[in-house]
Design an enzyme around this catalytic site. Structure first.
Site, PDB file in Angstrom:
ATOM      1  N   HIS A  70     -39.769  34.390  44.655  1.00  0.00           N
ATOM      2  CA  HIS A  70     -38.917  34.168  43.442  1.00  0.00           C
ATOM      3  C   HIS A  70     -39.550  34.318  42.303  1.00  0.00           C
ATOM      4  O   HIS A  70     -39.574  33.693  41.492  1.00  0.00           O
ATOM      5  CB  HIS A  70     -38.280  32.620  43.641  1.00  0.00           C
ATOM      6  CG  HIS A  70     -37.113  32.515  42.794  1.00  0.00           C
ATOM      7  ND1 HIS A  70     -36.211  31.686  43.029  1.00  0.00           N
ATOM      8  CD2 HIS A  70     -36.478  33.290  41.327  1.00  0.00           C
ATOM      9  CE1 HIS A  70     -34.838  31.824  42.100  1.00  0.00           C
ATOM     10  NE2 HIS A  70     -35.385  32.777  41.251  1.00  0.00           N
ATOM     11  N   ARG A  91     -29.861  34.824  44.714  1.00  0.00           N
ATOM     12  CA  ARG A  91     -29.946  33.485  45.207  1.00  0.00           C
ATOM     13  C   ARG A  91     -29.908  33.597  46.642  1.00  0.00           C
ATOM     14  O   ARG A  91     -29.434  34.183  47.293  1.00  0.00           O
ATOM     15  CB  ARG A  91     -28.945  32.514  44.688  1.00  0.00           C
ATOM     16  CG  ARG A  91     -29.038  32.145  43.200  1.00  0.00           C
ATOM     17  CD  ARG A  91     -30.202  31.511  42.875  1.00  0.00           C
ATOM     18  NE  ARG A  91     -30.076  31.072  41.258  1.00  0.00           N
ATOM     19  CZ  ARG A  91     -31.021  31.369  40.613  1.00  0.00           C
ATOM     20  NH1 ARG A  91     -31.449  32.588  40.852  1.00  0.00           N
ATOM     21  NH2 ARG A  91     -30.897  31.057  39.272  1.00  0.00           N
TER      22      ARG A  91
HETATM   23  N1  LIG Z   1     -34.832  36.145  41.587  1.00  0.00           N
HETATM   24  C1  LIG Z   1     -34.937  36.258  39.920  1.00  0.00           C
HETATM   25  O1  LIG Z   1     -36.040  36.089  39.626  1.00  0.00           O
HETATM   26  C2  LIG Z   1     -33.644  36.027  39.270  1.00  0.00           C
HETATM   27  C3  LIG Z   1     -33.841  35.994  37.762  1.00  0.00           C
HETATM   28  C4  LIG Z   1     -32.677  35.706  37.084  1.00  0.00           C
HETATM   29  C5  LIG Z   1     -31.633  35.669  37.678  1.00  0.00           C
HETATM   30  N2  LIG Z   1     -31.526  35.868  39.039  1.00  0.00           N
HETATM   31  C6  LIG Z   1     -30.123  35.891  39.541  1.00  0.00           C
HETATM   32  O2  LIG Z   1     -29.318  36.827  39.172  1.00  0.00           O
HETATM   33  C7  LIG Z   1     -27.795  36.497  38.783  1.00  0.00           C
HETATM   34  C8  LIG Z   1     -27.148  37.839  37.816  1.00  0.00           C
HETATM   35  O3  LIG Z   1     -27.527  37.189  36.675  1.00  0.00           O
HETATM   36  P1  LIG Z   1     -26.927  38.179  35.419  1.00  0.00           P
HETATM   37  O4  LIG Z   1     -27.582  37.635  34.172  1.00  0.00           O
HETATM   38  O5  LIG Z   1     -26.834  39.738  35.655  1.00  0.00           O
HETATM   39  O6  LIG Z   1     -25.458  37.759  35.523  1.00  0.00           O
HETATM   40  P2  LIG Z   1     -23.957  38.217  34.982  1.00  0.00           P
HETATM   41  O7  LIG Z   1     -24.520  38.961  33.496  1.00  0.00           O
HETATM   42  O8  LIG Z   1     -23.139  36.976  34.636  1.00  0.00           O
HETATM   43  O9  LIG Z   1     -23.631  39.228  35.830  1.00  0.00           O
HETATM   44  C9  LIG Z   1     -22.758  38.810  37.032  1.00  0.00           C
HETATM   45  C10 LIG Z   1     -22.042  40.133  37.706  1.00  0.00           C
HETATM   46  O10 LIG Z   1     -21.695  39.594  38.861  1.00  0.00           O
HETATM   47  C11 LIG Z   1     -20.360  39.887  39.020  1.00  0.00           C
HETATM   48  N3  LIG Z   1     -19.602  38.904  39.834  1.00  0.00           N
HETATM   49  C12 LIG Z   1     -19.355  37.691  39.611  1.00  0.00           C
HETATM   50  N4  LIG Z   1     -18.707  37.206  40.661  1.00  0.00           N
HETATM   51  C13 LIG Z   1     -18.161  38.308  41.361  1.00  0.00           C
HETATM   52  C14 LIG Z   1     -17.439  38.163  42.532  1.00  0.00           C
HETATM   53  N5  LIG Z   1     -16.595  37.169  43.350  1.00  0.00           N
HETATM   54  N6  LIG Z   1     -17.127  39.464  43.146  1.00  0.00           N
HETATM   55  C15 LIG Z   1     -17.800  40.628  42.572  1.00  0.00           C
HETATM   56  N7  LIG Z   1     -18.459  40.607  41.282  1.00  0.00           N
HETATM   57  C16 LIG Z   1     -18.757  39.307  40.943  1.00  0.00           C
HETATM   58  C17 LIG Z   1     -19.868  39.967  37.547  1.00  0.00           C
HETATM   59  O11 LIG Z   1     -18.629  40.710  37.392  1.00  0.00           O
HETATM   60  P3  LIG Z   1     -17.614  40.665  35.996  1.00  0.00           P
HETATM   61  O12 LIG Z   1     -18.658  41.228  34.939  1.00  0.00           O
HETATM   62  O13 LIG Z   1     -16.639  41.845  36.260  1.00  0.00           O
HETATM   63  O14 LIG Z   1     -16.968  39.512  35.859  1.00  0.00           O
HETATM   64  C18 LIG Z   1     -20.737  40.609  36.915  1.00  0.00           C
HETATM   65  O15 LIG Z   1     -20.931  41.942  36.734  1.00  0.00           O
HETATM   66  C19 LIG Z   1     -28.172  35.239  38.106  1.00  0.00           C
HETATM   67  O16 LIG Z   1     -26.894  34.534  38.410  1.00  0.00           O
HETATM   68  C20 LIG Z   1     -29.194  34.747  39.049  1.00  0.00           C
HETATM   69  O17 LIG Z   1     -28.760  33.943  40.145  1.00  0.00           O
HETATM   70  C21 LIG Z   1     -32.383  35.705  39.890  1.00  0.00           C
END
Ligand SMILES: NC(=O)c1ccc[n+]([C@@H]2O[C@H](COP(=O)([O-])OP(=O)(O)OC[C@H]3O[C@@H](n4cnc5c(N)ncnc54)[C@H](OP(=O)(O)O)[C@@H]3O)[C@@H](O)[C@H]2O)c1
Length: 309
Positions: free
Chosen positions: A272, A224
């Site tokens: 994006h 983000r």
């Molecule tokens: N650019 C684009 O086109 C696009 C598309 C889709 C998504 N995204 C972004 O990608 C993000 C991630 O998606 P995802 O599906 O991979 O999410 P996810 O499965 O919820 O994974 C989030 C990861 O971040 C870690 N995390 C969260 N808060 C943290 C903190 N304070 N310190 C350290 N690690 C932390 C979590 O650790 P734990 O597992 O240990 O809790 C987990 O490993 C989305 O939220 C979205 O904003 C962007």
């Protein structure tokens, strides 16, 4: 038993088509033509206006159209007791992995430099960075970060990840929490942000963080825009602490024409597009969740409201 499609800035046609294919009897309402608000049970939303979701008194599930839920949780009036779900989808993980691999390889093979050289018809070789001696650090080792990590390991990169809890991914060193952030950064030549946007991660890509990575490191932000302190990135590029960045997400989208990132020689901008949500891929799971909720069951892929992701 109505299903509301609330898409503020996305074309709804292909969503309607897929929803009708998978649930022909669906009582589908297209925002803002909702009909009586008390008839809405389930909403599929992308960037709803603040306060909008508080208008539906019988709502039983709020589904985010994307993997992120920050666009929902930023609404102070989001109904507290209604479960919130997000997209968890293999094709999104594949698409994000492709983007990260593309950005990493572009950097290692000097493609931004060659693009500039081509403009000048200049033939000059730069030695490729070797995968095995390039430390890639992925912040956020979840659905998307974990998948990207596996692809980079397969290409021979020296991959580490940072998350709140320990992760076991073959070939990936797992670092956890604030206490291990310094060690994680200290072995990083290419920093990839795939964190969710929460109160704890907003602005995390800042001067302090950039000071911790190896000098001349590269930044890839495909999570983000609000993760990044934009002025700190420009300062780190000026000082040489960072050598370049590939950015897919921005504080203001679309990125305004006058924004300095557009013209910065060391920044690659994409609109994006790292991983889009494809209706054909995710509607079956959405309909499964709709049926579960209608049957009184808890929906799948719920987020933790307190944690924020
Ligand atoms: N650019 C684009 O086109 C696009 C598309 C889709 C998504 N995204 C972004 O990608 C993000 C991630 O998606 P995802 O599906 O991979 O999410 P996810 O499965 O919820 O994974 C989030 C990861 O971040 C870690 N995390 C969260 N808060 C943290 C903190 N304070 N310190 C350290 N690690 C932390 C979590 O650790 P734990 O597992 O240990 O809790 C987990 O490993 C989305 O939220 C979205 O904003 C962007």
């Amino acid at each position: 038993m109505a299903f509301l499609l609330l898409l503020a800035d996305i074309e709804s046609k292909s969503w309607v088509k897929q929803l009708k294919i998978h649930e022909p009897q669906l009582d589908l309402r297209l925002w803002p033509n909702t009909g009586p608000v008390e008839e809405i049970d389930f909403v599929l939303a992308w960037r709803p206006p603040p306060g909008e979701l508080a208008r539906y008194p019988k709502l039983r599930c709020i589904a985010s159209l994307g993997a992120g839920v920050d666009h929902l949780l930023r609404d102070p009036d989001l109904p507290a007791a209604v479960p919130v779900t997000r997209v968890v989808d293999a094709s999104m993980a594949q698409s994000m992995s492709e983007y990260v691999v593309m950005a990493v390889l572009n950097w290692c093979r000097h493609m931004p430099r060659y693009a500039r050289q081509q403009q000048e018809r200049r033939w000059q070789v730069h030695v490729p960075r070797q995968a095995s001696s390039t430390g890639v650090g992925i912040m956020g080792l979840g659905q998307l970060g974990g998948a990207a990590a596996r692809h980079l390991v397969a290409l021979g990169f020296d991959v580490a990840g940072w998350s709140t809890g320990p992760k076991q991914i073959a070939g990936v060193r797992s670092y956890i929490g604030e206490a291990q952030l310094g060690a994680f950064l200290g072995r990083t030549d290419i920093l990839v942000c795939l964190l969710p946007l929460t109160e704890r991660t907003r602005g995390i890509l800042d001067a302090r963080l950039f000071a911790g990575v190896r000098p001349g490191a590269y930044l890839i932000n495909c999570a983000r825009g609000e993760h990044l302190q934009e002025a700190d990135l420009l300062a780190a590029l000026d000082s040489g602490q960072l050598a370049g960045a590939c950015l897919d997400v921005f504080v203001t989208e679309p990125l305004p024409p006058e924004h300095p990132f557009w013209r910065h020689p060391s920044i690659t901008v994409t609109p994006h597009t790292a991983s889009l949500t494809h209706p054909r891929a995710v509607v079956p799971r959405l309909i499964e969740n709709y049926r579960r909720v209608m049957a009184g069951l808890a929906p799948l892929d719920q987020i933790d409201r307190l944690r924020g992701y």
